[in-house]
Write an enzyme that holds these catalytic residues in place. Structure first.
Site, short mmCIF file in Angstrom:
data_model
loop_
_atom_site.label_atom_id
_atom_site.label_comp_id
_atom_site.label_asym_id
_atom_site.label_seq_id
_atom_site.Cartn_x
_atom_site.Cartn_y
_atom_site.Cartn_z
N ARG A 1 0.53 -0.94 0.18
CA ARG A 1 -0.04 -0.32 -0.47
C ARG A 1 0.96 1.53 0.14
O ARG A 1 0.16 2.32 -0.12
CB ARG A 1 -0.73 0.22 1.67
CG ARG A 1 -2.29 -1.21 1.03
CD ARG A 1 -3.01 -1.55 2.52
NE ARG A 1 -2.64 -1.59 3.06
CZ ARG A 1 -3.19 -1.52 4.79
NH1 ARG A 1 -3.82 -0.14 4.56
NH2 ARG A 1 -2.42 -1.82 5.37
N THR B 1 2.86 -13.02 11.00
CA THR B 1 4.01 -12.62 12.21
C THR B 1 4.22 -13.60 13.41
O THR B 1 6.12 -13.72 13.68
CB THR B 1 2.88 -11.73 12.78
OG1 THR B 1 2.10 -12.22 13.36
CG2 THR B 1 2.86 -10.64 12.09
N ARG C 1 27.31 21.85 6.53
CA ARG C 1 27.34 20.70 5.84
C ARG C 1 27.91 19.57 6.99
O ARG C 1 28.85 20.07 7.55
CB ARG C 1 28.36 20.26 4.12
CG ARG C 1 26.91 21.17 3.38
CD ARG C 1 27.38 21.24 1.79
NE ARG C 1 27.89 20.39 1.06
CZ ARG C 1 28.82 19.39 0.36
NH1 ARG C 1 29.22 20.88 -0.23
NH2 ARG C 1 28.93 18.73 0.20
N TYR D 1 32.89 29.58 0.15
CA TYR D 1 32.64 28.18 1.23
C TYR D 1 33.62 27.69 1.35
O TYR D 1 35.19 28.27 0.85
CB TYR D 1 32.72 27.53 -0.75
CG TYR D 1 33.04 26.59 -0.39
CD1 TYR D 1 32.28 25.83 0.09
CD2 TYR D 1 34.13 25.24 -1.25
CE1 TYR D 1 32.38 24.11 0.52
CE2 TYR D 1 34.33 24.16 -1.19
CZ TYR D 1 33.43 23.18 -0.51
OH TYR D 1 33.91 22.38 -0.32
N ARG E 1 47.97 38.63 -7.02
CA ARG E 1 46.70 39.45 -8.39
C ARG E 1 47.83 40.51 -9.08
O ARG E 1 48.36 40.54 -8.50
CB ARG E 1 45.52 39.90 -7.71
CG ARG E 1 46.30 41.45 -6.63
CD ARG E 1 45.03 41.99 -5.74
NE ARG E 1 45.63 43.31 -5.36
CZ ARG E 1 45.21 44.24 -4.20
NH1 ARG E 1 43.71 43.51 -3.43
NH2 ARG E 1 45.35 44.86 -4.17
#
Ligand code: UD1
Ligand code: MG
Length: 450
Positions: free
Chosen positions: A17, A83, A317, A350, A424
């Protein structure tokens, strides 16, 4: 551990079911399979043995069972003949076991540990104890036929007379007896009944006939709720959420809109912790006293210490440790990382496979570049370091204590303590060039139109 209790959990049924390929007992409530809820209730008795009877989808059921507890034993019931027949499959595993057995159903997730304890305690009075409940709508439950304090027998609905069907004290399915008596009675079961099955429910009547006694412990009907359909699963899930929310509130957790907070089966929230609306807890989360989880955050397998503030819109996480008074702000994802006391990761970052030292400050848009497409690498940021906005920390890499990375840097080499790292291109200004470029483009556009 109680050396004298064994749990048998029946989980061989198909559950047609549920309209699903997944075996019924593996459908989840609050992040745990139904059968794990049953096993967790039983675990409160510290059973020496746990035997799960698997049949339909046995491989999947076994994998989930081992995931819950590697010591759990599996017995196979390849054909479902009732059962009683299911319990018989545990006989070999329990050979020589002389304590008490408690039989639970894998699709009945809400039996309280206190109820099982009451059953074990009642064994001093009777040889077999059955868990019953007063049913609002007795439907097709087995009926408990009592004689004063004693249980005479259980009659299955299919086999019951009109008078027996009028009884409202019903069988939950949970039973407790000594292993010796239980298996002795199971040997005597017959399938000569309306369903053509070996009913476990014949055990109390057979025990009485053999001169032993049976009794009933009564619990609240809500505990005996069994899951058979997707609708029942949803309703049971909501009931579970309501219970968790009420428990948290009464433990002193602050929630402005508790109905919007989703709990996992094992969520632990300390007193005075504040959980804002629309927070989702996946399994494995603990939040200490006075921590603050702001709106729309999602947490899984993470620990948040006192005074820390998470979110709004943060994602923690698996493997995340947030220490005292640390801050994780909006649109920040943390995975398998340790954020030490007082450190801040406030915006759009992150941080994965990383160590962030005490009071370090991680600027907006920082990324620990932990994955090279094949392997994962660690980033270590020592105490007091200041990571400029938009830094790409290409792991493995270490940023020393109190060091500083210039914003927009791509950091591929370790940075010594207290150093400034610039990774950079140097800026060059060309006077007037922007205006000349724009004039040139406008001229081009005019030419195209004409
Ligand atoms: C059973 C009881 C009934 C009780 C009701 C409570 C019997 C004969 N009847 O009826 O008195 O009121 O539960 O919900 O016990 N299972 C197996 N192998 C089998 C058969 C069943 O593992 O061969 C498992 C099922 O997966 C399920 C549990 O046993 O978890 C109960 O079986 P189910 O068929 O639902 O029994 P009911 O007819 O509901
Ligand atoms: Mg049933």
């Amino acid at each position: 551990m109680s050396t004298d209790i064994a749990l048998i959990v029946l989980a061989a049924g198909k559950g047609s079911r549920m309209k699903s390929d997944l075996p019924k007992v593996l459908h989840q409530i609050a992040g745990a399979p139904l059968m794990v809820h049953a096993l967790r209730s039983g675990a409160a008795l510290e059973p020496a043995r746990q035997i799960l009877i698997a049949g339909h989808g046995a491989d999947q059921v076994e994998a989930a069972a081992k995931d819950y507890d590697p010591e759990l034993e599996i017995a196979l019931q390849s054909e479902q003949k009732g059962t009683g027949h299911a319990v018989a499959q545990a006989r070999e595993a329990l050979a020589g076991f002389e304590g008490d057995v408690i039989v639970l159903y894998g699709d009945t997730p809400f039996i309280r540990p206190e109820t099982l304890e009451a059953m074990v305690a009642a064994r001093t009075k009777h040889d077999v104890i059955v868990l019953g409940f007063e049913a609002a709508d007795p439907g097709k439950y087995g009926r408990l036929i009592t004689d004063g304090d004693a249980l005479e027998k259980i009659v299955e609905w299919k086999d019951a007379s009109a008078a027996e069907r009028a009884v409202t004290l019903c069988n939950s399915g949970v039973m407790c007896a000594s292993a010796t008596l239980l298996f002795e009675m199971i040997d005597q079961l017959s399938d000569d009944n309306a369903a053509g099955e070996y009913y476990l429910t014949d055990v109390p009547g057979l025990a009485r006939a053999a001169g032993r006694s049976a009794g009933v412990v009564v619990c609240d009907e809500a505990e005996t709720l069994g899951i058979n359909t997707p609708l029942e699963l949803m309703a049971a899930g909501q009931l579970f959420q309501d219970t968790m929310r009420a428990r948290a509130l009464s433990d002193g957790v602050k929630m402005q809109a508790p109905d919007t907070v989703i709990f996992a089966y094992d969520t632990v929230l300390g007193r005075g912790a504040e959980i804002e609306p629309y927070v989702v807890f996946a399994p494995g989360v603990s939040v200490e006293n006075d921590a603050h989880i702001r709106a729309f955050s999602h947490l899984e397998d993470a620990h948040v210490a006192r005074g820390a503030v998470i979110g709004p819109y943060a994602r923690l996480r698996p493997g995340t440790e947030i220490h005292e008074d640390a801050k994780v702000g909006n649109f920040v994802e943390i995975k398998k990382a340790n954020i030490a006391a007082g450190a801040k990761v406030n915006h759009l970052s992150y941080v994965g496979d990383a160590e962030v030292g005490e009071a370090a400050n991680i600027g907006a848009g920082t990324v620990t570049c932990n994955y090279d497409g094949v392997l994962k690498h660690r980033t270590v940021i020592e105490a007091g370091a200041f990571i400029g906005s938009g830094s790409m920390l290409v792991a493995p890499v270490r940023i020393g204590a109190d060091a500083l990375t210039a914003s927009g840097s791509v950091i591929t080499e370790d940075v010594p303590a207290e150093a400034l790292a610039l990774g950079r291109a140097r800026q060059v200004n060309k006077p007037g060039l922007a205006a000349r470029l724009k004039a040139h483009l406008l001229a081009l556009k005019a030419k195209q139109k004409g």
